[in-house]
Motif scaffolding. Structure first.
Motif, mmCIF file in Angstrom:
data_model
loop_
_atom_site.group_PDB
_atom_site.id
_atom_site.type_symbol
_atom_site.label_atom_id
_atom_site.label_comp_id
_atom_site.label_asym_id
_atom_site.label_seq_id
_atom_site.Cartn_x
_atom_site.Cartn_y
_atom_site.Cartn_z
ATOM 1 N N TYR A 43 0.843 -1.199 0.000
ATOM 2 C CA TYR A 43 0.000 0.000 0.000
ATOM 3 C C TYR A 43 0.879 1.249 0.000
ATOM 4 C CZ TYR A 43 -3.439 3.404 1.777
ATOM 5 O OH TYR A 43 -4.248 4.502 1.952
ATOM 6 N N HIS A 58 -5.417 4.757 -10.135
ATOM 7 C CA HIS A 58 -6.556 3.831 -10.151
ATOM 8 C C HIS A 58 -6.251 2.562 -9.357
ATOM 9 C CE1 HIS A 58 -9.125 6.256 -12.610
ATOM 10 N NE2 HIS A 58 -8.182 6.397 -13.510
ATOM 11 N N ARG A 59 -5.037 2.044 -9.484
ATOM 12 C CA ARG A 59 -4.642 0.873 -8.669
ATOM 13 C C ARG A 59 -4.653 1.227 -7.190
ATOM 14 N NH1 ARG A 59 -0.341 0.045 -12.281
ATOM 15 N NH2 ARG A 59 1.054 0.893 -10.721
ATOM 16 N N ASP A 90 -8.193 1.770 -5.626
ATOM 17 C CA ASP A 90 -8.865 0.513 -5.275
ATOM 18 C C ASP A 90 -8.393 0.026 -3.908
ATOM 19 O OD1 ASP A 90 -10.304 0.477 -7.631
ATOM 20 O OD2 ASP A 90 -8.908 -0.877 -8.666
ATOM 21 N N ARG A 91 -7.107 0.068 -3.685
ATOM 22 C CA ARG A 91 -6.545 -0.366 -2.400
ATOM 23 C C ARG A 91 -7.005 0.555 -1.266
ATOM 24 N NH1 ARG A 91 -2.916 -4.110 -1.825
ATOM 25 N NH2 ARG A 91 -2.225 -4.052 -3.963
ATOM 26 N N ASP A 92 -7.040 1.849 -1.524
ATOM 27 C CA ASP A 92 -7.470 2.791 -0.500
ATOM 28 C C ASP A 92 -8.960 2.636 -0.210
ATOM 29 O OD1 ASP A 92 -6.594 4.973 1.267
ATOM 30 O OD2 ASP A 92 -8.012 6.181 0.112
ATOM 31 N N ARG A 93 -9.748 2.353 -1.236
ATOM 32 C CA ARG A 93 -11.183 2.121 -1.040
ATOM 33 C C ARG A 93 -11.391 0.907 -0.131
ATOM 34 N NH1 ARG A 93 -12.565 3.154 -5.613
ATOM 35 N NH2 ARG A 93 -12.018 1.211 -6.632
ATOM 36 N N GLU A 94 -10.597 -0.129 -0.318
ATOM 37 C CA GLU A 94 -10.668 -1.302 0.563
ATOM 38 C C GLU A 94 -10.427 -0.880 2.014
ATOM 39 O OE1 GLU A 94 -7.752 -3.972 -0.955
ATOM 40 O OE2 GLU A 94 -8.960 -4.555 -2.689
ATOM 41 N N GLU A 108 -13.463 0.940 3.340
ATOM 42 C CA GLU A 108 -14.619 0.061 3.512
ATOM 43 C C GLU A 108 -14.434 -0.902 4.680
ATOM 44 O OE1 GLU A 108 -15.112 -1.622 -0.370
ATOM 45 O OE2 GLU A 108 -16.022 0.210 -1.157
#
Length: 182
Positions: free
Chosen positions: A116, A166-167, A170-174, A177
């Protein structure tokens, strides 16, 4: 923390003061849930106070994912990584503090969190390169050939930044969430 001596409460100044070396700490750092307070400061754009709170958390938990992430956001002067826009999101970044925060995050993170912070570092380095190229293009005395090379480089960096972003997003959104990285 510096010398291990006892901290004495100074109610008048609202500080804890080390009885041996005199180092003082705002006692608000010790009252309440530190991560909640740090995140509240971050949301309120109180970056200096949030950074102090995150740093305090890292003194006792050096691999805390959220505290490292918070210090990086503080160095960027962002509430979240959605503010990481090439056109205006990097104007207030403290690059020296950012370099320090991101390198500490990589060095102290548990293995699963290193990716990350490594991806984030790559994203931020791309943004920094983009800014440097944009600054070069502001020079009106730049020869045409160099201007074309910088312009091509700028377009390449935009594409690279968008791919990495964008990659990373996605990791930050995880993370946001609720997928744990601690």
């Amino acid at each position: 923390i510096n010398c291990g001596a006892t901290l004495a409460l100074d109610n008048e100044r609202k500080l804890f003061v080390c009885e041996h070396c005199g180092v003082s700490y705002d006692y608000a750092l010790f009252i309440g849930e530190p991560m909640t307070k740090a995140n509240t400061n971050l949301r309120n754009r109180e970056f200096d106070l949030a950074d102090k709170r995150f740093a305090k958390i890292l003194e006792s938990a050096p691999s805390d994912f959220e505290a490292h992430r918070g210090r990086i956001l503080c160095a960027c002067k962002w509430k979240g990584f959605t503010e990481a826009k090439l056109d205006h999101g990097f104007s207030d970044v403290d690059w020296e503090a950012l370099d320090k925060a991101i390198n500490e995050a990589i060095d102290h993170s548990v293995t699963q969190n290193k990716l990350y912070f490594t991806e984030l570092k790559n994203l931020l380095e791309t943004a920094r390169s983009y800014g440097e190229v944009c600054n070069k293009l502001k020079d009106d005395s730049l020869p045409a050939q160099e201007r074309k090379e910088y312009s091509d480089s700028k377009e390449s960096l935009i594409q690279k930044y968008n791919e990495i972003y964008h990659r990373f997003a996605d990791r930050d959104r995880e993370f946001r969430e609720g997928i744990s990285y601690s």
